[in-house]
Write an enzyme that holds these catalytic residues in place. Sequence first.
Site, PDB file in Angstrom:
ATOM      1  CG  LEU A 166     -16.893  33.757  33.579  1.00 14.92           C
ATOM      2  CD1 LEU A 166     -17.937  34.803  33.987  1.00 14.92           C
ATOM      3  CD2 LEU A 166     -16.426  34.008  32.155  1.00 14.92           C
ATOM      4  CG  ASP A 167      -9.711  34.485  34.307  1.00 18.65           C
ATOM      5  OD1 ASP A 167      -9.574  33.255  34.402  1.00 18.65           O
ATOM      6  OD2 ASP A 167      -9.189  35.164  33.402  1.00 18.65           O
ATOM      7  CE  LYS A 168     -11.007  36.908  44.267  1.00 13.96           C
ATOM      8  NZ  LYS A 168      -9.998  36.742  45.350  1.00 13.96           N
ATOM      9  NE  ARG A 224      -6.818  38.758  32.626  1.00 11.72           N
ATOM     10  CZ  ARG A 224      -6.672  38.352  33.892  1.00 11.72           C
ATOM     11  NH1 ARG A 224      -7.384  37.318  34.334  1.00 11.72           N
ATOM     12  NH2 ARG A 224      -5.828  38.968  34.689  1.00 11.72           N
TER      13      ARG A 224
END
Length: 316
Positions: free
Chosen positions: A139-141, A245
Amino acid sequence: MRLDRFMRIHYPAIAPGRLAALLKHGGLTVAGRRAKPTDRLAAGDLVVLNTPPEPPSPARAGARTGPAAGGGPAPVPLSAAERAFLAAMTVFEDDDLIVFDKPAGLAVHSGSGTRVDLDRLLVRMVSADGDRPVLVHRLDKDTSGLLVAVKRRPLAGVMGKAFATRRVDKEYRAVVAGLPPAEGLIDIAIRKVETSHGGRMAAATPDDPDAQTARTGFRRLAVSADGTAALLALFPETGRTHQLRVHCALTGHPILGDPIYGDPQAAERLLLHAHRLAFRHPRTQTALSLEAPVPDAFFRAMERAPAAFDPSRRPA
């Protein structure tokens, strides 16, 4: 799948720095050529490790050392505070799997400017037989939610393939600007572009050789009182970088708090959360369906939705 992710799954003992050295000196080839850690593998590519992992030091010959017997000094055991931190994130655990509810702001893997990341903690959870938990996706930060690690290396390939072949059902939650339709499918191919701020994903034309097919289903769950924001359930049918996103932004409804594709000041954090995962257990084949509660920040944003999305604050 990116080469570095493939190597983390199948050769977790090889550190990123050693992977880069192997590639630089021809110790690892893809389809007979040198590659970069960020290169994506294609179906049928042959990955050849010409140089074995570094052997253990003579002082420890015959003993398993380092994570998954990859050589090097034994990892420093986790502190009580670190164990409590991981325990608080754990939503499911058995002899084969650990599933975390990762908080926003915690990096999954090390990178530029990263001091603490989940993978570095897992490296230090070495079992008696030398194995350690391996993350099989990421997952993205700034994205919170469910993240799966396997405790045994043979299962890493099984779970990694399940994610790569879309045999894992994923559902995300997001708060977006504006009022999107009640439901629909976003089918917009995307590609990576370089900007002054680094790599970004953008819409691609069908004839673009770098275009990546990307599809995201969505359903509107709630609307803020002032009608300027909506809570969505997002269902990715493909797994491209930043897909959710950029898809939301391309349809005119960026995710609130997105520092890349939206208005970073519209919320206290990126309001994207990996809410549900459903898959077959890699060993027992039991059906698992796990959920991570939507964070309070999402509900606070819905109550105090911005009056309008300000495109002037979107990064170039």
